[in-house]
Design a protein around this motif. Structure first.
Motif, PDB file in Angstrom:
ATOM      1  N   LEU A  55       0.835  -1.199   0.000  1.00 14.66           N
ATOM      2  CA  LEU A  55       0.000   0.000   0.000  1.00 14.66           C
ATOM      3  C   LEU A  55       0.872   1.252   0.000  1.00 14.66           C
ATOM      4  CD1 LEU A  55      -2.940   1.075   0.391  1.00 14.66           C
ATOM      5  CD2 LEU A  55      -2.600   0.847   2.846  1.00 14.66           C
ATOM      6  N   LYS A  56       0.974   1.847  -1.179  1.00 14.85           N
ATOM      7  CA  LYS A  56       1.898   2.998  -1.277  1.00 14.85           C
ATOM      8  C   LYS A  56       1.200   4.324  -1.018  1.00 14.85           C
ATOM      9  CE  LYS A  56       5.614   0.798  -3.639  1.00 14.85           C
ATOM     10  NZ  LYS A  56       5.139  -0.491  -3.151  1.00 14.85           N
ATOM     11  N   LEU A  57       0.854   4.545   0.241  1.00 16.90           N
ATOM     12  CA  LEU A  57       0.281   5.843   0.618  1.00 16.90           C
ATOM     13  C   LEU A  57       1.413   6.720   1.148  1.00 16.90           C
ATOM     14  CD1 LEU A  57      -2.982   4.683   2.471  1.00 16.90           C
ATOM     15  CD2 LEU A  57      -2.732   5.424   0.096  1.00 16.90           C
ATOM     16  N   ASP A  58       1.081   7.961   1.441  1.00 15.13           N
ATOM     17  CA  ASP A  58       2.083   8.889   1.954  1.00 15.13           C
ATOM     18  C   ASP A  58       2.320   8.595   3.442  1.00 15.13           C
ATOM     19  OD1 ASP A  58       3.631  10.960   2.806  1.00 15.13           O
ATOM     20  OD2 ASP A  58       2.373  12.549   1.953  1.00 15.13           O
ATOM     21  N   LYS A  59       3.485   8.039   3.742  1.00 11.24           N
ATOM     22  CA  LYS A  59       3.727   7.616   5.130  1.00 11.24           C
ATOM     23  C   LYS A  59       4.109   8.778   6.047  1.00 11.24           C
ATOM     24  CE  LYS A  59       8.355   5.900   4.123  1.00 11.24           C
ATOM     25  NZ  LYS A  59       8.360   6.061   2.661  1.00 11.24           N
ATOM     26  N   THR A  60       4.251   9.954   5.466  1.00 16.58           N
ATOM     27  CA  THR A  60       4.517  11.110   6.325  1.00 16.58           C
ATOM     28  C   THR A  60       3.199  11.671   6.885  1.00 16.58           C
ATOM     29  OG1 THR A  60       4.423  12.681   4.486  1.00 16.58           O
ATOM     30  CG2 THR A  60       6.597  11.757   5.009  1.00 16.58           C
ATOM     31  N   LYS A  61       2.065  11.234   6.327  1.00 13.59           N
ATOM     32  CA  LYS A  61       0.750  11.670   6.823  1.00 13.59           C
ATOM     33  C   LYS A  61       0.240  10.642   7.819  1.00 13.59           C
ATOM     34  CE  LYS A  61       0.118  15.218   3.976  1.00 13.59           C
ATOM     35  NZ  LYS A  61       0.327  14.975   2.551  1.00 13.59           N
ATOM     36  N   LYS A  65       0.197   6.560   7.235  1.00 14.19           N
ATOM     37  CA  LYS A  65       1.111   5.705   8.003  1.00 14.19           C
ATOM     38  C   LYS A  65       0.342   4.617   8.769  1.00 14.19           C
ATOM     39  CE  LYS A  65       4.973   5.915  11.157  1.00 14.19           C
ATOM     40  NZ  LYS A  65       5.680   6.644  12.183  1.00 14.19           N
ATOM     41  N   LYS A  66      -0.794   5.004   9.338  1.00 18.78           N
ATOM     42  CA  LYS A  66      -1.588   4.028  10.094  1.00 18.78           C
ATOM     43  C   LYS A  66      -2.174   2.960   9.166  1.00 18.78           C
ATOM     44  CE  LYS A  66      -2.919   7.073  13.951  1.00 18.78           C
ATOM     45  NZ  LYS A  66      -2.243   6.340  14.998  1.00 18.78           N
ATOM     46  N   ALA A  67      -2.670   3.421   8.001  1.00 16.51           N
ATOM     47  CA  ALA A  67      -3.250   2.460   7.043  1.00 16.51           C
ATOM     48  C   ALA A  67      -2.164   1.505   6.543  1.00 16.51           C
ATOM     49  CB  ALA A  67      -3.886   3.216   5.876  1.00 16.51           C
TER      50      ALA A  67
END
Ligand code: ADP
Length: 258
Positions: A55-61, A65-67
């Protein structure tokens, strides 16, 4: 049997957004050997890094990060399970937050759960449950979580496996002449309040959170050993042969004289 808590960081467990399978297998192999001598509790990072492969979401958000962490937990645990199965070691997953250490009732609950696992030869694998927690409920790094776990389960020793050989007088990644401390008996306010210096993009700790964990262990009359998780030679010599080749021991002066 003496109890031992081993904490492994993202830098060791992951490589380019993937689980570093070989390093994980080396760790699992070491734990399999240690289990003949100690009751072992493993504190592991790596869920965010493992999840990022799916899952390539923005891990700085925060939500990203939680997802990612939620997606990563089963990936991380499946990877561990496959390796522990080789040694017929059953595992359990325990997700904790700082809140779990706030009340005696809650601490007692997870102490009893871990006791039940250890007395039934199950290896507890602990991680911070940062998925539905607010920042106030979290340690924010597994270094301090692992020190609190070690104290709560009455483990004399916490071993932190990182991407460095130990604690140096300055950052060894930036200073070629940095010198390693073999034994540290006390940490100054200055050292404990230094800016975080995490090296890995997924790491949240840096050396300061390790020093805070060490300070907590020293103040509670327990020991911490900071050593290399890429090459487990120093950890193995120290834990299985009681030889201190490399790595930093944090302990009270009294413990040293014993
Ligand atoms: P982990 O993912 O294992 O928790 P971190 O990246 O959070 O590891 O922390 C370890 C890093 O801290 C080292 O790779 C090193 O770059 C950095 N560091 C900064 N100062 C020091 C120091 N005085 N001694 C050792 N490491 C240091």
């Amino acid at each position: 049997m003496d109890r031992l808590v081993i904490k492994v960081g993202s830098a060791v467990l992951t490589d380019k957004n993937e689980i570093a399978k070989e390093r994980m297998l080396n760790l699992v192999t070491l734990i399999a050997k240690l289990k003949f001598k100690y009751d072992v509790v493993l504190v592991t990072s790596g869920a965010v890094a493992a999840g990022y492969s799916a899952l390539k979401l923005d891990k700085t958000k925060q939500i990203g990060k939680k997802a990612i962490a939620a997606a990563g937990q089963p990936i991380l645990m499946t990877s561990y399970k496959k390796k522990f199965d080789i040694y017929n070691i059953d595992t359990a997953q325990i997700l904790l937050t700082e809140d779990d250490f706030d009340s005696r009732k809650r601490t007692k609950m997870f102490q009893e759960i871990i006791d039940a696992h250890l007395s039934n030869d199950i290896l507890p694998i602990v991680n911070e449950n940062d998925i539905t927690s607010t920042p106030e409920q979290l340690f924010g790094d597994n270094d301090q979580l692992s020190a609190n776990v070690a104290h709560a389960v009455n483990a004399e020793l916490l071993v932190i496996l990182s991407d460095i050989d130990g604690y140096y007088n300055k950052n060894p990644k930036e200073n070629k002449d940095a010198k390693i401390y073999k034994v540290v008996n006390e940490l100054s306010e200055e050292e404990l309040n230094d800016k975080s210096t995490a090296n890995d993009p997924f790491a949240t700790g840096g050396i300061v959170t390790k020093l805070k964990a060490a300070d907590f262990m020293i103040k509670n009359n327990r020991k911490m050993f900071l050593t290399n998780g890429f090459d487990l030679g120093a950890a193995e010599s120290f834990l299985l042969e009681e030889k201190h080749t490399f790595g930093t021991i944090f302990e009270t002066k009294k413990a040293k004289e014993k």
